[in-house]
Motif scaffolding. Structure first.
Motif, PDB file in Angstrom:
ATOM      1  N   ALA A  49       0.833  -1.212   0.000  1.00 46.00           N
ATOM      2  CA  ALA A  49       0.000   0.000   0.000  1.00 46.00           C
ATOM      3  C   ALA A  49       0.863   1.256   0.000  1.00 46.00           C
ATOM      4  CB  ALA A  49      -0.913   0.004   1.218  1.00 46.00           C
ATOM      5  N   LEU A  53      -2.346   5.133   2.511  1.00 43.91           N
ATOM      6  CA  LEU A  53      -3.300   4.081   2.848  1.00 43.91           C
ATOM      7  C   LEU A  53      -2.782   3.384   4.105  1.00 43.91           C
ATOM      8  CD1 LEU A  53      -5.836   2.471   2.304  1.00 43.91           C
ATOM      9  CD2 LEU A  53      -4.568   1.152   0.585  1.00 43.91           C
ATOM     10  N   PRO A  65     -11.193   0.725   4.110  1.00 48.52           N
ATOM     11  CA  PRO A  65      -9.853   1.304   3.951  1.00 48.52           C
ATOM     12  C   PRO A  65      -9.727   2.603   4.750  1.00 48.52           C
ATOM     13  CG  PRO A  65     -11.142   1.617   1.947  1.00 48.52           C
ATOM     14  CD  PRO A  65     -11.976   0.780   2.871  1.00 48.52           C
ATOM     15  N   TYR A 154      -8.052   5.284  -4.053  1.00 49.78           N
ATOM     16  CA  TYR A 154      -8.085   3.941  -3.477  1.00 49.78           C
ATOM     17  C   TYR A 154      -8.399   2.905  -4.564  1.00 49.78           C
ATOM     18  CZ  TYR A 154      -9.392  -0.161  -0.842  1.00 49.78           C
ATOM     19  OH  TYR A 154      -9.476  -1.447  -0.396  1.00 49.78           O
ATOM     20  N   CYS A 158      -6.159  -0.341  -5.917  1.00 48.04           N
ATOM     21  CA  CYS A 158      -6.673  -1.725  -5.933  1.00 48.04           C
ATOM     22  C   CYS A 158      -6.619  -2.338  -7.319  1.00 48.04           C
ATOM     23  CB  CYS A 158      -8.116  -1.761  -5.412  1.00 48.04           C
ATOM     24  SG  CYS A 158      -8.232  -1.351  -3.674  1.00 48.04           S
TER      25      CYS A 158
END
Length: 159
Positions: A49, A53, A65, A154, A158
């Motif tokens: 990450a 994060l 998250p 985010y 991912c």
């Protein structure tokens, strides 16, 4: 003024909001954006990450998250102290799989009743990448965060 245009209409003359403290700034968000403010709990790190994060934590049996607003905007990482709280935010719907994101805060928020007469965009104030707007409200400076950009960051991580 843009800030006034966001809340001014025939139906709504006041927006119930929260002033959420960060390390050196505060966020101003409508109550409907914030699902809940909860005590800091166990954070599970996420492998690979980015620094912003902080990991994931469990909220109402969901894995959410946890982001640092300061770090994602290029500032230093705030200290994790006993005053820290987590602001769980409703997402804007960019992804059906992401219902909530959370921000690390530095204390309890304060209620704010925002009216067009009390809010104005801070002319000349520099915005960070994840700031929607810098405003002056009732003599205080606050940041309106871009929840959609936070979500997108985010989601981009991912893949």
């Amino acid at each position: 003024m843009r800030a006034q245009q966001h809340i001014e209409s025939d139906q709504y003359r006041e927006v119930a909001s929260l002033l959420v403290p960060l390390a050196e700034k505060q966020l101003l968000m409508p109550n409907v954006t914030v699902a809940e403010i909860v005590p800091m709990g166990q954070i599970s790190p996420i492998e690979g990450a980015p620094d912003w994060l902080l990991g994931e934590f469990t909220w109402r049996e969901l894995s959410v998250p946890l982001l640092s607003f300061e770090v994602i905007n290029g500032h230093g990482r705030p200290a994790l102290t006993g005053r820290c709280r987590v602001a769980v935010l409703n997402t804007t719907g960019l992804s059906d799989s992401l219902g909530f994101i959370a921000l690390l805060t530095q204390g309890l928020p304060r209620l704010a009743r925002v009216t067009p007469e009390e809010i104005a965009e801070r002319q000349g104030a520099s915005c960070d990448p994840y700031d929607e707007m810098v405003v002056s409200w009732a003599g205080e400076t606050a940041i309106i965060p871009s929840v959609a950009r936070l979500e997108q960051a985010y989601l981009d991580f991912c893949g």
